[in-house]
Design a protein around this motif. Structure first.
Motif, short mmCIF file in Angstrom:
data_model
loop_
_atom_site.label_atom_id
_atom_site.label_comp_id
_atom_site.label_asym_id
_atom_site.label_seq_id
_atom_site.Cartn_x
_atom_site.Cartn_y
_atom_site.Cartn_z
N GLU A 114 0.85 -1.19 0.00
CA GLU A 114 0.00 0.00 0.00
C GLU A 114 0.89 1.25 0.00
OE1 GLU A 114 -2.36 0.71 3.51
OE2 GLU A 114 -0.75 0.05 4.84
N GLY A 115 0.41 2.28 -0.67
CA GLY A 115 1.18 3.51 -0.76
C GLY A 115 2.27 3.47 -1.80
N GLY A 156 -4.09 1.19 -5.58
CA GLY A 156 -4.63 1.96 -4.47
C GLY A 156 -4.39 3.45 -4.62
N GLY A 157 -3.40 3.84 -5.43
CA GLY A 157 -3.09 5.25 -5.61
C GLY A 157 -3.74 5.87 -6.82
N GLN A 162 -2.68 -5.85 -2.75
CA GLN A 162 -1.84 -4.99 -1.93
C GLN A 162 -1.92 -5.43 -0.47
OE1 GLN A 162 -2.69 -0.81 -2.62
NE2 GLN A 162 -1.18 -0.77 -4.25
N ILE A 163 -0.77 -5.33 0.20
CA ILE A 163 -0.71 -5.63 1.62
C ILE A 163 -0.33 -4.36 2.36
CG2 ILE A 163 -0.11 -8.05 1.25
CD1 ILE A 163 2.81 -7.30 1.96
N PRO A 164 -0.69 -4.25 3.63
CA PRO A 164 -0.32 -3.05 4.40
C PRO A 164 1.18 -2.99 4.65
CG PRO A 164 -1.32 -4.69 5.83
CD PRO A 164 -1.48 -5.20 4.43
N SER A 205 6.79 7.33 -2.86
CA SER A 205 5.42 7.81 -2.94
C SER A 205 4.70 7.78 -1.60
CB SER A 205 4.63 6.97 -3.95
OG SER A 205 4.65 5.60 -3.55
N ASN A 206 5.28 7.10 -0.63
CA ASN A 206 4.72 7.07 0.72
C ASN A 206 5.59 7.93 1.63
OD1 ASN A 206 3.18 6.44 2.99
ND2 ASN A 206 4.15 4.44 3.28
#
Length: 448
Positions: free
Chosen positions: A144-145, A160-161, A176-178, A224-225
């Motif tokens: 994610e992110g 997700g983005g 996606q995983i956290p 990006s995160n």
């Protein structure tokens, strides 16, 4: 004869990731030249310091004479060639040079022109790898992110983005995983527990027969995160899960590679190398577009057969361009012979320390990153009277341009600081002083 432009001419060039009406009204910037001191010169002759290395790709700065010389010499020797019909000596020279630099962990390079193309290439290699082995494992896990490019394939990896419905895209077999980022998951008070939770989600997916997972893609510092550096135990844990479940590991070094995080590649710092490694951006210091995917021998040999159906049906007209490869060779040689990665690590630590002082402002949440890939995270709820439609990071970055500093607002609340690897402490001080002045102005505006 020099062409004169009026501002409206800017509408004829569609800028990346921009709402063009807002960009033309608020942020239009026309660059005309660059200097060896890493300043851009605008069309109206103002100088603006490049504090983000163009977009984290001009790692060795602007107008480096050795890179320019390599480009000119290659243009005079072999100006262009295509991998569709031949191999060229510049591409072979660079392949051997880069493979040696990674201590022969990899065996072959598939050349592209960008990081987005590298992502699509890695996806196709991973999926065809399993097809050639007689297994159906199209599933790709990302974090994610994450952001791995703007092509269709790269968009699906980082769905997700993106507003996928805007482009009528489905992301079947993309998961996606956290990530163990406390800013994204404040509900976990303990980092160890958060890391384990994220690894458990990954393990569940990899063991799900319906998910058909064949590859996992990670960027060890997530630009990006907000330049979040993945915890070492998380990266090592993901690698162990990949090995235990027979999942290919794809490492994205597009932004982190070629000295950006203080070593030649980010993989060196944790000791986790992928089966495939994506690269681009700093490979030529941004002088010529170029990217690629490094492959281990195990992966490469699944495409090595008499059966034509085992081939990778993929390529780009200018992939492995001899001029780009010559520039890349010069860059890699400079990085290795002038100890630039170590210098970048030291200067990056100094810059980060100076940025930490900005946390004295109540709306500065965090300073993150590694080496010279840093991010300043601001409180996204801050609203400036009369500028409510703009994120605070966009406002700060615009103020900075007026002070002669160019940084990158990666989101409404994140500013990326990533000067060239040859940045000096005086330039770091200049960046921090300009940021402080802008944040003081933001503080005064919010008090009204």
């Amino acid at each position: 004869m020099e062409t004169k432009h009026v501002k409206k001419d800017g509408e004829h060039v569609w800028n990346a990731f921009k709402q063009m009406k807002s960009y033309m009204e608020k942020s239009y910037l026309l660059l005309d030249q660059a200097t060896p001191e890493n300043y851009f010169v605008t069309a109206n002759r103002r100088q603006v310091y490049d504090g983000v290395s163009t977009l984290l790709n001009s790692n060795l700065g602007h107008k480096h004479p050795r890179i320019q010389q390599a480009i000119l010499e290659q243009l005079q020797r072999l100006d262009t060639a295509s991998m569709f019909v031949s191999t060229n000596t510049a591409a072979l020279n660079y392949a051997k040079q880069l493979l040696k630099a990674t201590e022969d962990r990899y065996y072959s390079i598939f050349y592209t022109n960008s990081g987005s193309e590298a992502c699509d290439t890695a996806i196709k290699i991973a999926r065809k790898y399993w097809k050639n082995r007689g297994e159906n494992r199209p599933g790709i896990i990302s974090l994610e992110g994450s952001y791995h490019g703007s092509s269709i394939g790269a968009m699906m990896v980082a769905y997700g983005g993106y507003a996928m419905d805007d482009y009528a895209l489905k992301h079947d077999y993309f998961y996606q995983i956290p990530v163990p980022d406390p800013l994204l998951h404040p509900e976990f008070g303990d980092e160890t527990a958060l890391v384990q939770h994220c690894l458990n989600v990954a393990q569940t997916l990899m063991r799900d027969d319906q998910a058909c997972v064949g590859a996992l893609i990670i960027e060890q510092v997530q630009l990006s995160n907000a330049a979040f550096a993945l915890p070492q135990e998380f990266v090592i844990g993901l690698e162990k899960l990949c090995r235990a479940n027979g999942v290919l590991l794809i490492v994205d070094e597009v932004a982190t590679g070629f000295g950006r995080t203080g070593s030649l590649f980010g993989s060196e710092q944790i000791g986790v190398w992928g089966d495939l490694m994506m690269f681009a951006k700093g490979v030529t210091s941004g002088y010529i577009p170029m990217g690629g995917v490094l492959s281990t021998k195990d992966v490469f040999m699944t495409f090595w057969a008499d059966n034509p159906e085992s081939a990778l049906e993929h390529g780009f007209t200018t992939g492995g361009h001899p001029v780009a490869c010559a520039a890349a060779s010069a860059c890699l040689e400079l990085l290795q012979t002038e100890q630039i990665c170590a210098i970048a690590a030291q200067t990056g630590a100094y810059l980060r320390e100076q940025l930490q002082a900005l946390k004295a402002f109540s709306f500065v949440r965090e300073v993150r990153g590694k080496g010279l890939m840093l991010a300043l995270i601001l409180d996204e709820t801050i609203k400036i009277p009369g500028m409510e439609q703009w994120g605070v990071a966009n406002i700060v970055s615009r103020f900075l341009v007026n002070k002669g500093i160019l940084l990158y607002p990666d989101s409404d609340s994140t500013i990326i600081i990533a000067p060239a690897l040859n940045v000096g402490k005086s330039e770091c001080d200049m960046i921090c002083a300009a940021l402080r002045d802008c944040l003081e102005k933001i503080a005064l505006l919010t008090e009204r």
